[in-house]
Design an enzyme around this catalytic site. Structure first.
Site, PDB file in Angstrom:
ATOM      1  N   ASP A  16      35.121  31.680  46.032  1.00 47.98           N
ATOM      2  CA  ASP A  16      36.045  31.828  44.785  1.00 47.98           C
ATOM      3  C   ASP A  16      35.359  31.303  43.602  1.00 47.98           C
ATOM      4  OD1 ASP A  16      39.026  31.933  44.134  1.00 47.98           O
ATOM      5  OD2 ASP A  16      38.163  30.157  42.969  1.00 47.98           O
TER       6      ASP A  16
ATOM      7  N   GLU B  28      39.440  36.750  41.595  1.00 49.69           N
ATOM      8  CA  GLU B  28      37.995  36.108  41.453  1.00 49.69           C
ATOM      9  C   GLU B  28      37.558  35.647  42.884  1.00 49.69           C
ATOM     10  OE1 GLU B  28      40.945  32.748  40.585  1.00 49.69           O
ATOM     11  OE2 GLU B  28      40.828  34.868  40.568  1.00 49.69           O
TER      12      GLU B  28
ATOM     13  N   HIS C  48      38.973  38.376  28.533  1.00 49.87           N
ATOM     14  CA  HIS C  48      39.008  38.969  30.000  1.00 49.87           C
ATOM     15  C   HIS C  48      37.751  39.883  29.911  1.00 49.87           C
ATOM     16  CE1 HIS C  48      42.874  37.959  31.356  1.00 49.87           C
ATOM     17  NE2 HIS C  48      43.418  38.305  30.245  1.00 49.87           N
TER      18      HIS C  48
ATOM     19  N   ASP D  42      35.296  39.576  33.227  1.00 51.06           N
ATOM     20  CA  ASP D  42      34.813  40.793  33.734  1.00 51.06           C
ATOM     21  C   ASP D  42      33.214  40.738  34.115  1.00 51.06           C
ATOM     22  OD1 ASP D  42      37.577  41.757  34.201  1.00 51.06           O
ATOM     23  OD2 ASP D  42      37.042  43.607  32.503  1.00 51.06           O
TER      24      ASP D  42
END
Length: 410
Positions: free
Chosen positions: A291, A334, A304, A308
């Site tokens: 994670d 994620e 964002h 990415d």
């Protein structure tokens, strides 16, 4: 799966396989079929060096079989410790109202059905008559082949010459194994086709053109007698674009669009009991759940698009750390998963630590360095994949609560 008594099939001298199409799971093989399998799986029979079919996935046959279309596959089987080709007729049956199966029935052709030596060395297409008109005016590439002369091509129509890129004289100096990417392995397949009753059968191959390029083709081939010569007529359809689209769709179904990694759907497919056995990872394997720490903060603060970039950089790092045979998945958001075949817990922990350290060194322009937390678990006994995943998820949760940027075992 309801158990049925198939023992009466052992009385047959022809081989019979009963297969569940959706899992490609072999339900039953009679005695004759087992002799031809030796220690091979049914999937290996369908993908061997002499195996040819018109569909890679069995469920794609269901519609045609329901409409009683005649479908043939050629399997690779073992005879006298050698691999060879065997034609099978496919039939759809139902064990229950909701449980279809496909029966593969081997077609054992008597020796007398083989194509005898022809006089095709003296073959010459007549200028008039039905065959000449059919052959010359057909827009599909058509080849006339003599199996008794090592697969010699004895005639080709204009569409075939345009498709393969040869003139007529050169085309008729070639053998079918010279244009088929299987090479000489196509010869047993061709002789199998020459025995098939009931007309031409669609099978998929890859053919080589004069310029060296290759095309995926679906061929309809079968025995024919012309002017007293016993030959094979092969009608060729170019399915290269269709194959490309199918491969793109298949890739999209199994991979995450952004990172290119395998997706969650493929994880569950691979970890089905039958698939795990096939991959030889049914017992001794470990799982890593990774994670990205404070990923919401990265998205909120930097946008964002930068988020990415982090996920793609993490995906590439996981791929570079993974060993041969390890499988890397994007789980969602994620989170990422590594499936580690034949890996004990201590080795899995060591690899997880290598990943953690490597990720901490990743540099992305305009972003601070980021870290990951990793849960690790080794498969135990008869534990289901859901039970294993719960343990590795709990380990990840503890790693996050203990301060992040760390590895913990379940």
């Amino acid at each position: 799966m309801i158990t049925h008594n198939f023992n009466t099939l052992d009385l047959l001298t022809s081989p019979v396989w009963i297969v569940s199409p959706f899992e490609e799971q072999l339900i039953y093989a009679n005695s004759a079929a087992k002799l031809l399998m030796q220690d091979l799986t049914f999937s290996q029979l369908r993908t061997g060096p002499y195996s040819v079919s018109s569909q890679k996935e069995l469920p794609k046959y269901l519609s045609d079989l329901q409409n009683q279309h005649d479908i043939i596959e050629i399997l690779t089987v073992q005879r006298k410790e050698e691999e060879t080709a065997l034609s099978c007729r496919l039939v759809l049956r139902k064990l229950t109202e909701t449980e279809p199966v496909i029966i593969f029935e081997g077609i054992e052709a008597p020796a007398t059905l083989g194509l005898k030596a022809s006089r095709s060395a003296n073959y010459q297409r007549k200028k008039q008559g039905f065959y000449a008109r059919f052959f010359l005016t057909n827009s599909a590439p058509m080849l006339l082949i003599d199996p008794s002369r090592d697969g010699q091509i004895v005639d080709a129509n204009l569409a075939a010459l345009n498709f393969y890129g040869y003139n007529h004289e050169t085309m008729c100096q070639k053998h079918t194994w010279e244009i088929n990417m299987l090479g000489r392995r196509v010869m047993p397949i061709m002789h199998e086709i020459s025995h098939l009753p009931g007309g031409h059968k669609p099978l998929n191959f890859v053919h080589k053109l004069a310029d060296g390029s290759t095309r995926h083709v679906q061929t309809y081939a079968g025995p024919i007698e012309i002017y007293g010569d016993k030959l094979m007529l092969c009608i060729v359809h170019d399915i290269t674009e269709q194959k490309r689209l199918e491969e793109q769709l298949e890739h999209a179904a199994h991979h995450d669009a952004m990172t290119g990694l395998l997706n969650r759907r493929q994880f569950y497919h691979i970890t089905e009991p039958g698939q795990m056995q096939h991959l030889a990872i049914a017992q001794d394997y470990s799982l890593l759940l990774i994670d990205t720490d404070r990923f919401k903060h990265i998205n909120d603060l930097y946008g964002h698009s930068k988020g990415d970039e982090v996920l793609c950089a993490l995906a590439r790092t996981l791929e570079s750390c993974a060993r041969k045979g390890d499988l890397v998945f994007r789980w969602g958001g994620e989170e990422f998963v590594l499936l580690l075949p034949r890996t004990p817990l201590d080795t899995a922990l060591s690899l997880a630590e290598t990943i953690r350290v490597s990720v901490a060194k990743v540099s992305i322009s305009g972003l601070p360095r980021f870290t990951v937390s990793i849960g690790v678990a080794h498969h135990e006994g008869n534990e289901s994949i859901d039970e294993l995943f719960k343990r590795v998820d709990d380990a990840l949760y503890r790693a996050k609560n203990d301060g992040r940027n760390r590895v913990l075992a379940a």
